[in-house]
Design an enzyme around this catalytic site. Structure first.
Site, PDB file in Angstrom:
ATOM      1  N   ASP A  20     -37.383 -30.559 -23.770  1.00 14.90           N
ATOM      2  CA  ASP A  20     -38.530 -30.368 -22.861  1.00 14.90           C
ATOM      3  C   ASP A  20     -38.105 -30.439 -21.397  1.00 14.90           C
ATOM      4  O   ASP A  20     -38.904 -30.158 -20.511  1.00 14.90           O
ATOM      5  CB  ASP A  20     -39.694 -31.335 -23.178  1.00 14.90           C
ATOM      6  CG  ASP A  20     -39.359 -32.808 -22.987  1.00 14.90           C
ATOM      7  OD1 ASP A  20     -38.181 -33.144 -22.766  1.00 14.90           O
ATOM      8  OD2 ASP A  20     -40.296 -33.630 -23.067  1.00 14.90           O
ATOM      9  N   ALA A 105     -38.916 -49.336 -27.985  1.00 17.64           N
ATOM     10  CA  ALA A 105     -38.306 -48.811 -29.205  1.00 17.64           C
ATOM     11  C   ALA A 105     -38.167 -47.294 -29.155  1.00 17.64           C
ATOM     12  O   ALA A 105     -37.670 -46.677 -30.087  1.00 17.64           O
ATOM     13  CB  ALA A 105     -39.130 -49.220 -30.425  1.00 17.64           C
ATOM     14  N   GLY A 106     -38.637 -46.689 -28.070  1.00 14.70           N
ATOM     15  CA  GLY A 106     -38.526 -45.223 -27.955  1.00 14.70           C
ATOM     16  C   GLY A 106     -39.635 -44.512 -28.717  1.00 14.70           C
ATOM     17  O   GLY A 106     -39.477 -43.350 -29.096  1.00 14.70           O
ATOM     18  N   SER A 108     -42.769 -44.172 -27.452  1.00 15.24           N
ATOM     19  CA  SER A 108     -43.751 -43.723 -26.447  1.00 15.24           C
ATOM     20  C   SER A 108     -44.936 -44.652 -26.268  1.00 15.24           C
ATOM     21  O   SER A 108     -46.086 -44.207 -26.223  1.00 15.24           O
ATOM     22  CB  SER A 108     -44.258 -42.320 -26.782  1.00 15.24           C
ATOM     23  OG  SER A 108     -43.222 -41.422 -26.737  1.00 15.24           O
ATOM     24  N   SER A 109     -44.653 -45.942 -26.141  1.00 15.28           N
ATOM     25  CA  SER A 109     -45.764 -46.861 -25.892  1.00 15.28           C
ATOM     26  C   SER A 109     -46.404 -46.573 -24.527  1.00 15.28           C
ATOM     27  O   SER A 109     -47.620 -46.700 -24.382  1.00 15.28           O
ATOM     28  CB  SER A 109     -45.303 -48.311 -25.990  1.00 15.28           C
ATOM     29  OG  SER A 109     -44.175 -48.518 -25.166  1.00 15.28           O
ATOM     30  N   GLU A 142     -46.810 -40.817 -15.450  1.00 13.53           N
ATOM     31  CA  GLU A 142     -45.547 -41.496 -15.797  1.00 13.53           C
ATOM     32  C   GLU A 142     -44.572 -41.379 -14.612  1.00 13.53           C
ATOM     33  O   GLU A 142     -43.929 -42.356 -14.229  1.00 13.53           O
ATOM     34  CB  GLU A 142     -44.967 -40.860 -17.066  1.00 13.53           C
ATOM     35  CG  GLU A 142     -43.650 -41.425 -17.513  1.00 13.53           C
ATOM     36  CD  GLU A 142     -43.767 -42.526 -18.571  1.00 13.53           C
ATOM     37  OE1 GLU A 142     -44.764 -42.545 -19.320  1.00 13.53           O
ATOM     38  OE2 GLU A 142     -42.855 -43.374 -18.624  1.00 13.53           O
ATOM     39  N   ASP A 154     -44.011 -36.576 -25.072  1.00 10.91           N
ATOM     40  CA  ASP A 154     -44.678 -37.779 -25.571  1.00 10.91           C
ATOM     41  C   ASP A 154     -46.198 -37.677 -25.449  1.00 10.91           C
ATOM     42  O   ASP A 154     -46.938 -37.980 -26.386  1.00 10.91           O
ATOM     43  CB  ASP A 154     -44.207 -39.014 -24.794  1.00 10.91           C
ATOM     44  CG  ASP A 154     -42.692 -39.104 -24.721  1.00 10.91           C
ATOM     45  OD1 ASP A 154     -42.016 -38.444 -25.526  1.00 10.91           O
ATOM     46  OD2 ASP A 154     -42.183 -39.833 -23.845  1.00 10.91           O
TER      47      ASP A 154
HETATM   48  C1  GLA Z   1     -38.451 -39.212 -23.560  1.00 12.11           C
HETATM   49  C2  GLA Z   1     -39.226 -38.311 -22.598  1.00 12.11           C
HETATM   50  C3  GLA Z   1     -39.585 -36.982 -23.268  1.00 12.11           C
HETATM   51  C4  GLA Z   1     -38.359 -36.328 -23.908  1.00 12.11           C
HETATM   52  C5  GLA Z   1     -37.613 -37.339 -24.778  1.00 12.11           C
HETATM   53  C6  GLA Z   1     -36.330 -36.788 -25.338  1.00 12.11           C
HETATM   54  O1  GLA Z   1     -39.261 -39.610 -24.614  1.00 12.11           O
HETATM   55  O2  GLA Z   1     -40.392 -38.949 -22.158  1.00 12.11           O
HETATM   56  O3  GLA Z   1     -40.206 -36.120 -22.345  1.00 12.11           O
HETATM   57  O4  GLA Z   1     -37.526 -35.765 -22.938  1.00 12.11           O
HETATM   58  O5  GLA Z   1     -37.314 -38.524 -24.062  1.00 12.11           O
HETATM   59  O6  GLA Z   1     -36.567 -35.722 -26.192  1.00 12.11           O
END
Ligand code: GLA
Length: 366
Positions: A20, A105-106, A108-109, A142, A154
């Site tokens: 993205d 944790a990745g 998207s909280s 963000e 996200d």
């Molecule tokens: C984070 C960013 C997203 C995307 C991912 C990797 O979550 O917020 O926009 O770039 O990393 O795919």
């Protein structure tokens, strides 16, 4: 006045990592973990969170009522500001925020928090926005809150999710379609315990690097650039090797997204075998060309494969965080347990597993 309740899920990206940042395709699913906002209309914004700790006290258009917004309140402030810029009437919000999403944790909280508060702010002010317009406002929030130049992945996943499906989104045109997950396919997410924070990660550096590569191909659409062209430019010295690697990842990853969507739509045994290979190639590309994996993530992916996952790779913004493994429903818990016990405290950090299902996107629930 009775309180209204809003819900926004976190997301896991099946594949299409960092694409993205170059208008490429992504394939996320919304999770059954997320952020809940229970609130009523008020003159100003006053949100508390027992779980997250702290409080957001702001004017309806996002200015702190005292001092500076801190912690999660920064995201609420930024969302209110972005919505005010779009013309949302100044109606405040009073209530409570809770979350089932692990932080760092990745998963998207922060996007889930932005989307849930964004929906609540729009609803109390009778201000309507299309889901993707809200996703874009949340993405700008963000940037505003923490300066992270993230893409739309996200926030869009949180809004567009559909139970039992992944979302195939073209982050350039924002066109999207749903890709049904094969019956019984379950999402096993294992958090490496190495917390990631976009703000302090190399995420922004990577974005600059891929930006440099795209500048070298000025005037070309990113996804139309071919690998031989990258190689040729690099050989001539017109593209530095780091930028070339970043662009190679983004291009090959875009191809993998379309292949994974096709394989999921026709999940024959042979295609599921190939799905495992494509995830492996994707993980390798993030490790080698994008350079955003960690030894813990590499180890977890290896363990998940060894313990029988259909497919496994790192997921999310990298530099820590989680892996995603695909498993059949009746084997998912066992896979999670066996990966966790083999990992032990690999790297000194405690891993955690979440067995999740692809779920509906954000909305008002009562
Ligand atoms: C984070 C960013 C997203 C995307 C991912 C990797 O979550 O917020 O926009 O770039 O990393 O795919």
């Amino acid at each position: 006045m009775s309180a209204r309740v809003f819900w926004a899920p976190g997301r896991v990206n099946l594949i299409g990592e960092f694409t993205d940042l170059a208008a490429g395709p992504v394939l996320p699913a919304a999770l059954d973990l997320g952020v809940r906002v229970e609130a009523v209309a008020a003159d100003s914004i006053d949100l508390s969170s027992h779980e997250l700790g702290g409080r957001a006290r702001l004017t309806a258009d996002g200015n702190p009522l005292e001092g500076e917004a801190e912690g999660w309140a920064r995201y609420v402030a930024a969302v209110a500001t972005e919505l005010a810029l779009l013309g949302r009437p100044d109606v405040g919000l009073e209530g409570e925020i809770s979350s089932t999403l692990p932080i760092g944790a990745g998963l998207s909280s922060s996007a889930a928090l932005e989307v849930a508060t964004g929906l609540a702010l729009c609803a109390v002010a009778d201000f309507s926005l299309e889901p993707l317009a809200l996703a874009q406002a949340a993405r700008r929030a963000e940037h505003r809150a923490v300066g992270v130049p993230c893409g739309i992945l996200d926030q869009a996943a949180s809004l567009l999710g559909r139970a039992g499906n992944a979302v195939l989104l073209d982050t350039g045109s924002l066109a999207y379609e749903y890709v049904p997950l094969p019956e019984g396919m379950t999402l096993v997410i294992v958090d490496s315990g190495v917390s990631r924070r976009l703000e302090s990660s190399g995420y922004a550096t990577r974005q600059e690097e891929v930006g440099r590569a795209l500048t070298a191909f000025a005037g070309r659409k990113p996804l139309e650039i071919t690998r031989p062209e990258i190689d040729a430019k690099e050989a001539r010295g017109a593209l530095d090797p780091v930028a070339a690697r970043r662009l190679r990842h983004v291009l090959s990853e875009g191809e993998r997204v379309h292949e994974v969507a096709r394989l999921l739509r026709e999940p024959s045994p042979a295609n599921l075998g190939r799905l495992g290979e494509v995830f492996t190639e994707g993980h390798e590309s993030v490790r080698r060309d994008w350079e955003a994996s960690t030894p813990e993530l590499d180890y977890l992916v290896e363990l998940a494969r060894e313990k029988g996952a259909i497919a496994a790779r790192m997921t999310g913004g990298g530099f820590g965080g989680s892996i995603i493994a695909l498993a059949w429903a009746d084997q998912a818990d066992e896979l999670a347990d066996s990966v966790l016990s083999a990992y032990g405290n690999g790297g000194g950090a405690a891993a955690k597993a979440y067995v999740c299902h692809a779920s509906d996107g954000a909305g008002q629930i009562s």
